[in-house]
Scaffold this motif. Structure first.
Motif, short mmCIF file in Angstrom:
data_model
loop_
_atom_site.label_atom_id
_atom_site.label_comp_id
_atom_site.label_asym_id
_atom_site.label_seq_id
_atom_site.Cartn_x
_atom_site.Cartn_y
_atom_site.Cartn_z
N GLY A 389 15.09 -18.34 31.12
CA GLY A 389 16.18 -17.92 31.77
C GLY A 389 17.59 -17.77 31.54
O GLY A 389 18.18 -17.14 32.21
N GLU A 390 18.02 -18.94 30.57
CA GLU A 390 19.35 -18.90 30.31
C GLU A 390 19.59 -18.19 28.90
O GLU A 390 20.73 -18.25 28.40
CB GLU A 390 19.77 -20.38 30.07
CG GLU A 390 19.38 -21.23 31.22
CD GLU A 390 19.79 -22.73 31.34
OE1 GLU A 390 19.93 -23.04 30.11
OE2 GLU A 390 19.52 -23.26 32.14
N GLY A 391 18.63 -17.34 28.53
CA GLY A 391 18.82 -16.43 27.16
C GLY A 391 18.07 -17.16 26.09
O GLY A 391 16.80 -17.27 26.34
N GLU A 392 18.51 -17.27 24.98
CA GLU A 392 17.87 -17.72 23.92
C GLU A 392 17.99 -19.06 23.51
O GLU A 392 18.94 -19.78 23.67
CB GLU A 392 17.94 -16.84 22.45
CG GLU A 392 17.66 -15.43 22.58
CD GLU A 392 17.94 -15.03 21.40
OE1 GLU A 392 18.41 -15.56 20.20
OE2 GLU A 392 17.59 -13.65 21.12
N SER A 393 16.87 -19.85 23.32
CA SER A 393 16.80 -21.31 22.99
C SER A 393 16.41 -21.68 21.55
O SER A 393 15.40 -20.62 21.22
CB SER A 393 16.15 -22.03 24.03
OG SER A 393 16.90 -22.04 25.31
N SER A 394 16.37 -22.83 21.07
CA SER A 394 15.90 -23.01 19.87
C SER A 394 15.84 -24.54 19.34
O SER A 394 16.22 -25.30 20.13
CB SER A 394 16.97 -22.45 18.60
OG SER A 394 18.18 -23.08 18.82
N GLU A 395 14.66 -24.61 18.56
CA GLU A 395 14.37 -26.02 18.11
C GLU A 395 13.90 -25.83 16.80
O GLU A 395 13.26 -25.25 16.23
CB GLU A 395 13.34 -26.45 19.06
CG GLU A 395 12.74 -27.66 18.78
CD GLU A 395 11.40 -28.27 19.49
OE1 GLU A 395 11.03 -29.32 19.41
OE2 GLU A 395 11.03 -27.40 20.18
N SER A 396 14.62 -26.90 16.03
CA SER A 396 13.88 -27.15 14.62
C SER A 396 13.08 -28.25 14.62
O SER A 396 13.18 -29.29 14.92
CB SER A 396 15.22 -27.56 13.77
OG SER A 396 16.12 -26.33 13.58
#
Length: 423
Positions: A389-396
């Protein structure tokens, strides 16, 4: 030195480690040590042939328990010791499992202590096969492997690579660390209410595709299918109904997974579009050939005298992940679409572009040029990108076994679902 996380799910488990007569038996000492380190109680049973490769005294020193080697041991059997041992175990783990032992177990034989225990025990049963590549590929061994899985055995591996006999191919026993990681991923039966994917249908593609040039040659890539098969196994462990659309690989079908075999990109495309209307999550992990030959030769292409090269006209294959993402209507049948990006440079930039351009919900990006990771390896690392809902997220996700990585990917994908299953 290998270490395991504290508070892991194996602590307190009673593992009966069976060792049969294969050269990989030397790895069982390390396996016993890792199981003890994980907090397991470990007791060892060795076949007569196994003692030619490693001594019972070695395993006794590592486990702190007497090693059983004979069904007809008068002292141990005074109180029906083999039945007590069968009842004691939470898990029966055989590593290595030879072709001979697999054949005997598949037919229900009980002609030594280890096979008798397997018949008498109601514990979870796990085996790590190990043998020559030709023996593993033999139709009889494959039939026995399938029968054992039908009977409730969970097979871990085998792996592919160099073998003691000099051959190269599938048949190597998984490394002890990989076996323990698999057990950590599913240490015991999980109550249905704790299965986060229960009620979901997850479709996964895995392996390479093969695009024929003529009756004997084809275009393909180095994908082993290990990551896709690890995802399928993880999804099944988490309670999902799993359909695995697989290109040609030597991997064993995970327990509880429906497998559909295909060869070409167009065959995989057709199977996937047929399945998406009834699935909640679609994961495109396969390394699909982008191009195929425009017109497969009817006969073997012959080398022409006086010619220095061969020109082939290639045409685009259908884009499976993009077509799945576009066919998500009506909304009531909209699956969450997860893609993979195998790159050799500019990992994040290419992954973000693919996520946007193909209208995916999530993408798993990995650098297949990294040594010891990616194609054919047991370990991998990944960058996850997803829309919320807030755009794009990421996780390594750092380098780890593909089994553990698969669990992390599946749990992230499940967190992206709006409200659980759509069916």
């Amino acid at each position: 030195m290998s270490t395991l996380p504290s508070g892991n799910g194996l602590a307190g488990r009673r593992v009966l480690l069976g060792i049969s007569a294969g050269i990989a038996a030397y790895k069982s000492a390390q396996l016993a040590r890792l199981l003890k380190q994980a907090g397991c109680e470990v007791r060892v049973v060795m076949t007569e042939g196994a003692q030619a490769f490693i001594t019972p005294l070695t395993l006794q020193a590592l486990t702190g328990e007497p090693v059983r080697t004979s069904l007809l041991d008068p002292e141990a059997e005074a109180g029906m010791g083999h039945i007590e041992l069968a009842r004691w175990a939470d898990v029966v783990l055989i590593a290595p499992g030879t072709a001979d032992l697999m054949a005997r177990l598949a037919t229900g034989m009980a002609d030594d202590l280890l096979t008798t225990l397997c018949l008498a025990s109601e514990a979870a049963k796990v085996m790590a096969p190990a043998m020559n590549q030709a023996m593993w590929r033999h139709v009889a061994t494959q039939r026995n492997a399938e029968r054992l899985q039908q009977d409730g055995w969970r097979l871990l591996g085998p792996d592919s690579g160099d073998q003691a006999c000099g051959d190269v191919g599938p048949g190597r026993m998984l490394e002890p660390e990989a076996i323990v990681a698999e057990l950590l991923a599913q240490p015991a039966e999980t109550p249905p209410q704790e299965l986060p994917a229960r009620g979901l249908h997850i479709v996964i593609t895995a392996g390479p595709t093969r695009e024929p040039l003529d009756p004997v040659r084809y275009l393909s890539n180095h994908s082993s299918g290990k990551m896709g098969y690890a995802l399928a196994a993880s999804a099944a462990r988490l309670g999902a109904r799993v359909t695995l659309v697989s290109g040609p690989v030597t991997q064993t079908t995970p327990e509880g997974v429906e497998r559909i075999d295909v060869e070409t990109a167009r065959e995989m495309h057709e199977a996937c579009l047929r399945l998406i209307a009834g699935c909640d999550i679609f994961i495109g992990c396969a390394a699909v050939a982008d191009y195929r030959v425009d017109g497969v030769a009817e006969h073997k292409i012959k080398k022409q005298e006086g010619e220095d090269g061969l020109t082939l006209k290639l045409i685009k294959n259908p884009d499976i992940i993009a077509d799945v993402a576009l066919k998500r209507e009506p909304a009531s049948h909209r699956p969450l679409v997860v893609g993979f990006a195998a790159e050799t440079r500019d990992l994040e930039a290419y992954a973000r572009d693919k996520l946007t351009r193909k209208q995916l919900d999530m993408i798993v990006a990995n650098d297949v040029s990294a040594e010891g990771l990616g194609f054919g390896a047991d370990d991998n690392a990944a960058l996850l990108l997803w829309r919320d809902g807030e755009g794009e997220s990421s996780e390594s996700l750092p380098a780890q076994t593909k089994t553990r990585l698969a669990d992390a990917i599946l749990r992230r994908a499940l967190s992206c679902l709006p409200d659980g299953p759509t069916h």
